[in-house]
Structure formats: C-alpha cells, structure tokens
Design an enzyme around this catalytic site. Structure first.
Site, short mmCIF file in Angstrom:
data_model
loop_
_atom_site.label_atom_id
_atom_site.label_comp_id
_atom_site.label_asym_id
_atom_site.label_seq_id
_atom_site.Cartn_x
_atom_site.Cartn_y
_atom_site.Cartn_z
N ARG A 34 2.93 -1.37 -5.99
CA ARG A 34 3.01 -0.08 -6.67
C ARG A 34 4.33 0.65 -6.38
NH1 ARG A 34 -1.87 2.89 -7.20
NH2 ARG A 34 -2.57 1.47 -5.59
N ARG A 66 -7.14 3.35 -14.70
CA ARG A 66 -7.18 3.93 -13.36
C ARG A 66 -7.91 5.28 -13.28
NH1 ARG A 66 -3.45 5.16 -10.50
NH2 ARG A 66 -4.28 4.36 -8.56
N GLU A 122 4.32 -6.49 1.57
CA GLU A 122 3.94 -6.83 0.20
C GLU A 122 3.80 -5.60 -0.69
OE1 GLU A 122 1.16 -10.70 1.33
OE2 GLU A 122 0.24 -8.73 1.13
N PRO A 123 4.87 -4.84 -0.90
CA PRO A 123 4.73 -3.67 -1.77
C PRO A 123 4.62 -4.06 -3.24
CG PRO A 123 7.01 -3.93 -1.08
CD PRO A 123 6.23 -5.03 -0.41
N GLY A 177 0.78 -1.23 0.00
CA GLY A 177 0.00 0.00 0.00
C GLY A 177 0.81 1.28 0.00
N TYR A 215 -10.80 4.94 -10.72
CA TYR A 215 -10.55 5.54 -9.40
C TYR A 215 -10.43 7.05 -9.43
CZ TYR A 215 -8.57 0.80 -9.30
OH TYR A 215 -8.36 -0.55 -9.47
N CYS A 262 -14.64 4.54 -27.35
CA CYS A 262 -15.97 5.10 -27.54
C CYS A 262 -16.64 5.33 -26.19
CB CYS A 262 -16.80 4.16 -28.39
SG CYS A 262 -16.05 3.94 -29.99
N GLU A 263 -16.03 6.16 -25.38
CA GLU A 263 -16.57 6.49 -24.07
C GLU A 263 -16.10 7.89 -23.73
OE1 GLU A 263 -17.55 2.51 -21.99
OE2 GLU A 263 -17.02 4.28 -20.82
N1 LLP Z 1 -1.09 -7.17 -0.58
C1 LLP Z 1 -2.41 -7.34 -0.72
C2 LLP Z 1 -3.09 -8.37 0.06
C3 LLP Z 1 -3.12 -6.54 -1.62
O1 LLP Z 1 -4.43 -6.72 -1.75
C4 LLP Z 1 -2.44 -5.56 -2.38
C5 LLP Z 1 -3.16 -4.73 -3.34
C6 LLP Z 1 -1.05 -5.43 -2.22
C7 LLP Z 1 -0.41 -6.24 -1.29
C8 LLP Z 1 -0.23 -4.44 -2.99
O2 LLP Z 1 -0.62 -3.13 -2.78
P1 LLP Z 1 0.27 -1.92 -3.36
O3 LLP Z 1 1.56 -1.92 -2.58
O4 LLP Z 1 0.53 -2.20 -4.80
O5 LLP Z 1 -0.58 -0.72 -3.15
N2 LLP Z 1 -5.99 -1.40 -8.64
C9 LLP Z 1 -5.84 -0.47 -7.55
C10 LLP Z 1 -5.06 -1.05 -6.43
C11 LLP Z 1 -5.61 -2.36 -5.96
C12 LLP Z 1 -4.76 -2.91 -4.88
C13 LLP Z 1 -5.19 -4.28 -4.57
N3 LLP Z 1 -4.39 -4.89 -3.58
C14 LLP Z 1 -5.16 0.78 -8.06
O6 LLP Z 1 -4.80 0.80 -9.22
O7 LLP Z 1 -5.00 1.75 -7.34
#
Ligand code: LLP
Length: 490
Positions: free
Chosen positions: A332, A383, A329-330, A287, A387, A414-415
């Site tokens: 992004r 995105r 668990e990074p 996150g 979002y 087409c949106e």
């Molecule tokens: N661990 C778990 C259990 C997760 O559900 C996620 C993301 C991550 C790790 C990795 O999160 P990150 O570090 O990448 O933020 N599609 C959305 C984000 C969905 C995230 C889903 N889970 C977006 O584009 O903002």
C-alpha cells in the site's frame, strides 16, 4: 424545522473539517504531479482529467508512474540507509497483492526492488514481466502443490511457509524433484497493529502463520514456530533461510514493528543456539500506512526504518548474534497514493436525516445529506464496504464557488452499502456530467475489483512525462460474456 447549514454538518463525522478551499488538492492524499490548472481542472503531469476521460472513459484508475517509482525508491533508500551498518542494507519486496500487472512488476525490478507474490496467478504475472526467480517470494496459507511446483520451476528466492503441514508438503515436493527449496517460516508474534495502536497477545486466533506461543502444539512446551524450525532443519530438501512476520495493515506508528522485530530477533537467536543453525534472513513484512483523508498522518519511510533498525541493532548486540539480512514487504505505501479513480457524476439526490442521537435541543431537526452517484462503485473499490474505509473526493473537472455540501459518493450497484466516499464536503453545485476524483485508490481497489452487476472492470492508465497510456485495458461487454458458455450448451 429544516436546517440547511452550508457549513459543518452535524451529520459529518468529527474528524471531517469543512475544507477552507473546496477547490484545493490536499497534499498528503495525491500523487506528485497532480495539480489544478488555470481552468480549475485536475491534471496529472499536465494532462487534464477531461482529456483522460475523452480518451479512456470512466471509471478509470489513473496512476503516476514517476510517483510509483519514486515511492518504491524512497522505501529502498530509507531502509538501506538505516540498515547499512547492521546488515549491509535491506531487500524490499513490493507486495504484489496490493496492485500487480506486468508494467508495475517491471518498474519494481527497474527500481531495485523484489516482488512478493501470493498465488500462482501472481507468479504468472511475474514470469510474464520477466522478473528473475531469485527476486521473487511466494506467500499463501494454502498453497497448492501446483503453486509449490511452479515456484520451484521458477527457482523463486524464497517460499514463505505458513504451517507445519505445508512445510512437510514443500519438503516432499522438493525431494521428489531432487531439489532443495529455499524456505522462510511465517511466524505470528502476537503483535497486532492497526493505524495508531498495537496490541500484544500470547495466542493467535487467525489462519496465518506459526504461533510463537509456547503451548501452541501438542508437544509440551514447544511452540508451533519452534516445531517448524526443528522440522525444517531435519529435511534435507529444505534450506531454511530464516523467519518472517507481518503484523497488520495501514499502520502509522513504528512501535508495533519494533516490538515484532525484537521478538523475532530474540527467537531467531534462541533457535540458532538451540539447533546449532544459522538463519541468515529476517523479513518484517509490510503494513505501512498512507493518507486516505486529510487527517491521516503517515510517517516517512526513514522514520519507520530508523525505529526498526534501532531495535534490530540493539537486540542483536544484546544477544551477541550477527544481525540477519532484513527484508520488508510494503504494498500500500508504495502504490496507494500513486493513483486516483476518475468517475463521472450521474444521479444526485438529497435526503433529510434526523439530527444525530444525543444532539440536545434538536429532537425535531433534520439535516440534508446529498447522495452523489458515480458510474462505478463497490466493484472498483470494495474497501468502504469491506473495511468501513474512509476516502476523500474532489470535483475534478472544474472549480466551483458554491458552498460546501456534505455529500456521500455512492456507486451504481444494487446495494445500499455501495459507498465510495462515506462523508465528504463537495460544492453544492456538483451536477451530472461533472468528474470526481477519489485519491489513494492504488492499493487493494483494482486488485479487489469485481464484475458485480455485470459492470466491466475499469482500465488502469499510467502517466509518465506528460503522456498517458493504458497498462491494463478496461473490460468490454465481450469480456463480460467471454466465459459464459452460451445457450447452445444449456
Ligand atoms: N506481506 C504480507 C505477508 C501480507 O499479508 C501483506 C498484506 C503485505 C505484505 C502488504 O501489506 P501492505 O504494506 O500493503 O499493508 N485488503 C486489505 C489489506 C490486506 C492486506 C493483506 N496482506 C485492505 O485493503 O486494507
């Protein structure tokens, strides 16, 4: 009355400043190695974007391999350093859902990280990349029996169980195979974080995880989380490794992580005491936020790591427990800023828009908004539509001395919601054939891409040591028709 203000447009959002130099790359959004050359062209590792376009076409995802590797290492090193004295370091699981292909999986392994998967398909990529099973985690709120079996076939290091229902299924499947499944329990600690703030609630109203709220099951006073711990310890085919939580995405401030860590450590200690068990592991999820626009201010991994370590250290010592091995668990924050999307500009048009509501004395004033259409759109970056995500863009094929013009970069779908960059100042002379680069598209763009309107999904190029190569080729028309069974079958 028309007001063609070349500078700050009243139509622009408050956060968007007119850049001092429209030709300059703004540092937080770009991968290391992305620069402008003397001709004013954007380059990556010295390769001009026009060369990439020539060789690979547009739209194109352009990723810096060295930047990916150094961001992966930065997380590993920062968290290892912060947690060294607590639990001997940290296991970093790269969240494959953000972007995954076999090349990236192999870089992750090379850099000493592990891989978090969330489907049989992601496990297949990991297998193809030759990732050791012990270094894989499997997530998902609705794992199929086939996915659970596949995880056991691959001897994955941890299955992160999401519900009581699934716990029972994993136990049964493992038992029928005469095996023991290594399991973490995903808990929902009631901490929800987004960017600068977090909120704490007692109850969870979402599909993921086991609630820690005390009245979350039929059993009086027992939380779903505790019921799962009790059940897990009673199944001989389950080895309960520990607990997991993930509190949200695109988070800048460490406070939410710290609160969640404190709650989870407290719960872990309570469960160890009550059930006479040892839970050696605690995963605090992903996150961590990145910069999509110049106003985003992500924290360096070390700052977040230290804030989290301080809480884990003090809570464990207060409760008198041996600290569990921590994992994170990074996704992004490792891949997001490594990549930009290269587009070619096509149609341009300018519309006039009424002054924003409440603009005093401007009741009859209109302002220009220029629509800059590119050759991709919501099929390669969903995105903004999904979002309301903000992005930025730069004219990548040349410098320009023209005045800044408030622009909206849109796709070719087409949106009307097909927006790539909602608001950005681009030079007023941007024209068809120019190349635009949109930074920060490494995470959840290619991963979420689609064939809407029968557009072919773009390829992904990785650049290393001044050389570019495809790590995922772009789709062809043949690919688009591949699964169509044909008129003969009608
Ligand atoms: N661990 C778990 C259990 C997760 O559900 C996620 C993301 C991550 C790790 C990795 O999160 P990150 O570090 O990448 O933020 N599609 C959305 C984000 C969905 C995230 C889903 N889970 C977006 O584009 O903002």
């Amino acid at each position: 009355m028309n007001t063609d203000a070349a500078h700050a447009s009243p139509l622009a959002p408050e956060w968007l400043a007119v850049p001092g130099d429209l030709n300059a790359l703004q540092a937080p959004m770009w991968a290391a190695g992305v620069e402008k050359n003397d001709a004013g062209e954007v380059t990556i590792d010295g390769i001009p974007v026009s060369v990439l376009k020539e060789q690979f076409g547009t739209p194109l995802f352009v990723m810096s391999e060295s930047d990916f590797r150094s961001r992966a290492r930065a997380f590993k090193d920062a968290f290892d350093a912060a947690f060294e004295d607590i639990c001997g370091g940290v296991d970093v699981y790269y969240a494959g859902k953000s972007f995954l292909c076999t090349a990236v999986a192999s870089w992750v392994a090379d850099e000493g990280l592990r891989l978090d998967t969330c489907s049989g398909g992601e496990l297949a990529v990991a297998a193809r990349a030759g990732i050791e099973g012990a270094h894989l985690g499997l997530h998902g709120n609705n794992k199929s029996d086939a996915e659970i079996n596949r995880a056991l076939d691959m001897a994955v290091g941890r299955i992160v169980v999401d519900s009581l229902d699934e716990l029972e299924r994993v136990a049964k499947i493992a038992s029928s195979r005469g095996e023991t499944a290594k399991v973490m329990l995903r808990l929902t600690p009631g901490v929800h974080a987004h960017t600068h703030e977090f909120i704490a609630t007692a109850h969870e109203d979402q599909k993921f995880g086991l609630s820690m709220a005390e009245d979350s099951t039929e059993e009086a006073g027992l939380s779903a989380a505790e019921e799962a711990v009790a059940a897990a310890t009673s199944y001989p085919s389950i080895e309960l490794l520990g607990l997991h939580c993930h509190i949200g995405s695109q988070i800048f401030e460490p406070d939410g992580f710290a609160v969640a860590a404190e709650k989870l450590v407290g719960f872990l200690a309570a469960m160890q005491a009550k059930y006479s068990i040892h839970l050696p592991e605690l995963d605090l999820g992903g996150g961590y936020g990145i910069a999509y626009t110049p106003v985003d201010t992500p924290r360096p991994p070390a700052e977040i790591a230290q804030a989290m370590a301080a809480v884990v250290r003090s809570t464990c010592s207060e409760l008198g427990i041996t600290p569990p091995r921590i994992s994170i668990e990074p996704g992004r924050a490792i891949v997001g800023s490594t990549t930009f999307t290269l587009y070619e500009v096509g149609t341009l048009k300018t519309v006039r828009v009424d002054a924003p509501e409440g603009a005093i004395g401007q009741e009859n004033v209109t302002y220009p908004r220029r629509y800059v259409s590119v050759d991709g759109g919501m099929s390669d970056n969903a995105r903004p539509v999904l979002y309301d995500a903000d992005y930025s863009a730069i004219l990548a094929s040349r410098d320009s001395e023209a005045a800044p013009q408030l622009s909206r970069v849109v796709g070719k779908h087409c949106e009307s919601g097909d927006i790539v960059v909602r608001d950005v100042y681009l030079p007023a002379d941007v024209a068809a054939g120019d190349l635009l680069a949109v930074p920060g598209t490494g995470a959840y763009c290619w991963a979420l891409s689609s064939n809407y309107n029968y557009l072919a999904r773009p390829g992904v190029v990785a650049v290393r040591d001044g050389a570019a190569r495809l790590i995922v080729r772009g789709e062809t028309e043949e690919d688009l028709l591949n699964r169509d069974m044909g008129v003969a079958n009608v």
